[in-house]
Write an enzyme that holds these catalytic residues in place. Structure first.
Site, PDB file in Angstrom:
ATOM      1  N   ASN A  97       0.832  -1.213   0.000  1.00 42.09           N
ATOM      2  CA  ASN A  97       0.000   0.000   0.000  1.00 42.09           C
ATOM      3  C   ASN A  97       0.861   1.256   0.000  1.00 42.09           C
ATOM      4  O   ASN A  97       0.525   2.250  -0.660  1.00 42.09           O
ATOM      5  CB  ASN A  97      -0.952  -0.001   1.199  1.00 42.09           C
ATOM      6  CG  ASN A  97      -2.181  -0.836   0.919  1.00 42.09           C
ATOM      7  OD1 ASN A  97      -3.045  -0.443   0.139  1.00 42.09           O
ATOM      8  ND2 ASN A  97      -2.246  -2.013   1.517  1.00 42.09           N
TER       9      ASN A  97
ATOM     10  N   MET B 196       0.389  -3.038  12.291  1.00 43.23           N
ATOM     11  CA  MET B 196      -0.391  -4.059  12.983  1.00 43.23           C
ATOM     12  C   MET B 196      -0.447  -3.852  14.501  1.00 43.23           C
ATOM     13  O   MET B 196      -0.617  -4.805  15.256  1.00 43.23           O
ATOM     14  CB  MET B 196       0.147  -5.448  12.640  1.00 43.23           C
ATOM     15  CG  MET B 196       0.092  -5.757  11.136  1.00 43.23           C
ATOM     16  SD  MET B 196      -1.493  -5.371  10.337  1.00 43.23           S
ATOM     17  CE  MET B 196      -2.415  -6.821  10.819  1.00 43.23           C
TER      18      MET B 196
ATOM     19  N   VAL C  39      -2.381  -1.433  17.621  1.00 42.78           N
ATOM     20  CA  VAL C  39      -3.452  -0.484  17.911  1.00 42.78           C
ATOM     21  C   VAL C  39      -2.831   0.772  18.511  1.00 42.78           C
ATOM     22  O   VAL C  39      -1.998   0.680  19.411  1.00 42.78           O
ATOM     23  CB  VAL C  39      -4.456  -1.115  18.901  1.00 42.78           C
ATOM     24  CG1 VAL C  39      -5.583  -0.144  19.206  1.00 42.78           C
ATOM     25  CG2 VAL C  39      -5.015  -2.413  18.337  1.00 42.78           C
TER      26      VAL C  39
ATOM     27  N   HIS D 249      -8.248  -0.974   5.752  1.00 45.56           N
ATOM     28  CA  HIS D 249      -8.622  -2.251   6.373  1.00 45.56           C
ATOM     29  C   HIS D 249      -9.188  -3.172   5.296  1.00 45.56           C
ATOM     30  O   HIS D 249      -9.990  -2.735   4.461  1.00 45.56           O
ATOM     31  CB  HIS D 249      -9.653  -2.015   7.480  1.00 45.56           C
ATOM     32  CG  HIS D 249     -10.033  -3.287   8.165  1.00 45.56           C
ATOM     33  ND1 HIS D 249      -9.222  -3.895   9.104  1.00 45.56           N
ATOM     34  CD2 HIS D 249     -11.118  -4.084   8.022  1.00 45.56           C
ATOM     35  CE1 HIS D 249      -9.796  -5.014   9.507  1.00 45.56           C
ATOM     36  NE2 HIS D 249     -10.943  -5.146   8.869  1.00 45.56           N
TER      37      HIS D 249
ATOM     38  N   ASP E 243      -9.855   6.211  15.148  1.00 47.70           N
ATOM     39  CA  ASP E 243     -10.266   6.710  16.458  1.00 47.70           C
ATOM     40  C   ASP E 243      -9.813   5.706  17.519  1.00 47.70           C
ATOM     41  O   ASP E 243      -9.017   4.813  17.230  1.00 47.70           O
ATOM     42  CB  ASP E 243     -11.783   6.999  16.491  1.00 47.70           C
ATOM     43  CG  ASP E 243     -12.623   5.745  16.309  1.00 47.70           C
ATOM     44  OD1 ASP E 243     -12.066   4.622  16.365  1.00 47.70           O
ATOM     45  OD2 ASP E 243     -13.848   5.884  16.123  1.00 47.70           O
TER      46      ASP E 243
ATOM     47  N   ASP F  50     -10.678  -0.331  14.207  1.00 46.97           N
ATOM     48  CA  ASP F  50     -11.241  -0.230  12.849  1.00 46.97           C
ATOM     49  C   ASP F  50     -12.638   0.399  12.872  1.00 46.97           C
ATOM     50  O   ASP F  50     -13.530  -0.012  12.125  1.00 46.97           O
ATOM     51  CB  ASP F  50     -11.292  -1.623  12.182  1.00 46.97           C
ATOM     52  CG  ASP F  50      -9.907  -2.264  12.121  1.00 46.97           C
ATOM     53  OD1 ASP F  50      -8.932  -1.543  11.864  1.00 46.97           O
ATOM     54  OD2 ASP F  50      -9.809  -3.481  12.351  1.00 46.97           O
TER      55      ASP F  50
ATOM     56  N   ALA G 295      -7.582  -3.909  -4.745  1.00 50.84           N
ATOM     57  CA  ALA G 295      -8.573  -2.842  -4.539  1.00 50.84           C
ATOM     58  C   ALA G 295      -8.012  -1.767  -3.599  1.00 50.84           C
ATOM     59  O   ALA G 295      -8.215  -0.565  -3.813  1.00 50.84           O
ATOM     60  CB  ALA G 295      -9.863  -3.436  -3.966  1.00 50.84           C
TER      61      ALA G 295
HETATM   62  C1  GAR Z   1      -3.324  -4.750   3.956  1.00 50.67           C
HETATM   63  O1  GAR Z   1      -4.160  -5.714   3.381  1.00 50.67           O
HETATM   64  C2  GAR Z   1      -4.085  -3.959   4.991  1.00 50.67           C
HETATM   65  O2  GAR Z   1      -5.416  -3.787   4.691  1.00 50.67           O
HETATM   66  C3  GAR Z   1      -3.900  -4.836   6.201  1.00 50.67           C
HETATM   67  O3  GAR Z   1      -2.570  -5.273   6.128  1.00 50.67           O
HETATM   68  C4  GAR Z   1      -2.199  -5.389   4.769  1.00 50.67           C
HETATM   69  C5  GAR Z   1      -0.871  -4.682   4.582  1.00 50.67           C
HETATM   70  O4  GAR Z   1      -0.345  -4.951   3.316  1.00 50.67           O
HETATM   71  N1  GAR Z   1      -4.140  -4.078   7.402  1.00 50.67           N
HETATM   72  C6  GAR Z   1      -4.814  -4.561   8.431  1.00 50.67           C
HETATM   73  O5  GAR Z   1      -5.266  -5.687   8.467  1.00 50.67           O
HETATM   74  C7  GAR Z   1      -4.964  -3.588   9.581  1.00 50.67           C
HETATM   75  N2  GAR Z   1      -6.007  -4.016  10.473  1.00 50.67           N
HETATM   76  P1  GAR Z   1       0.879  -4.107   2.766  1.00 50.67           P
HETATM   77  O6  GAR Z   1       1.975  -4.135   3.825  1.00 50.67           O
HETATM   78  O7  GAR Z   1       1.294  -4.852   1.539  1.00 50.67           O
HETATM   79  O8  GAR Z   1       0.403  -2.719   2.470  1.00 50.67           O
END
Ligand code: GAR
Length: 208
Positions: free
Chosen positions: A19, A97, A99, A116, A148, A152, A180
């Site tokens: 991301n 990862m 909180v 998320h 917040d 999530d 996505a």
């Molecule tokens: C992503 O799918 C994101 O939505 C998830 O971790 C992945 C990170 O991928 N985040 C969570 O689950 C947070 N609760 P990335 O390191 O390739 O961006």
């Protein structure tokens, strides 16, 4: 914001950083009017730090301290100091990862966003794609939201749906959701950087 000054983002991530790459690519392509001023990870060997360094962006591992799912007090203060020193306008959580709690949230209230891997409020928490598969939903997706004090639970900025196919495994579904996310997250950061949205209670709407 849209003050004419570059919009400064700090990115926090624990994993491979796809991301972050999508956002950095959108910035480089002129689609997201922002500048990444700091990337921080709680995992020393995280791919996100390598991606940042490959782009010559400031990248730091900051040890998270003694807890497994949150930052301890010293770590929280080190994160806040690093992000304040970098003068961030927005903190972008990209697979971070842990909180975030009290002092961190107070320091950057209303200026933290997260992606998320589900259509919130369905399937908050860990491995949301697996939760969706186990539940048997026919569509899931991803959500970009303000952070917040809940898990999530903050106001929703954008969502994108993906189908759940009969032959999906956790891996194939997560890959479709990831794709996505890579489309949605840079667009949401761009809307914030351009000052196009406003938060009214739980609703995030476009300024008229
Ligand atoms: C992503 O799918 C994101 O939505 C998830 O971790 C992945 C990170 O991928 N985040 C969570 O689950 C947070 N609760 P990335 O390191 O390739 O961006």
């Amino acid at each position: 914001m849209n003050t004419g000054k570059p919009f400064r983002i700090g990115v926090l991530g624990s994993g491979k950083g796809s991301n972050f790459v999508a956002i950095a690519d959108a910035i480089a392509a002129g689609k997201t009017p922002a500048e990444v001023v700091l990337v921080v990870s709680d995992v020393e060997g995280a791919g996100i730090l390598d991606h940042a360094r490959q782009r010559n962006l400031p990248a730091r591992f900051i040890a998270p301290g003694k807890f497994r799912t949150k930052l301890d007090e010293d770590a929280e203060s080190a994160y806040v100091t690093a992000l304040e020193d970098a003068k961030v306008d927005l903190i972008v959580l990209a697979g971070f990862m842990r909180v975030l709690k009290g002092d961190f949230l107070r320091a950057f209230e209303g200026r933290i966003v997260n992606v998320h891997p589900s259509l919130l409020p369905s399937f908050p928490g860990l491995e949301a794609w697996k939760q969706a598969l186990d539940h048997g939903v026919k569509a899931t997706g991803c959500t970009v939201h303000f952070v917040d004090a809940g898990v999530d639970s903050g106001a929703i900025i954008g969502q994108q749906t993906v189908p759940v196919l009969d032959d999906d495994t956790a891996a194939t579904l997560h890959a479709r959701i990831h794709a996505a996310e890579h489309d949605l997250y840079p667009k949401c950061v761009a809307m914030i950087a351009r000052g196009e949205i406003v938060v009214q209670g739980r609703r995030v709407i476009r300024k008229s």
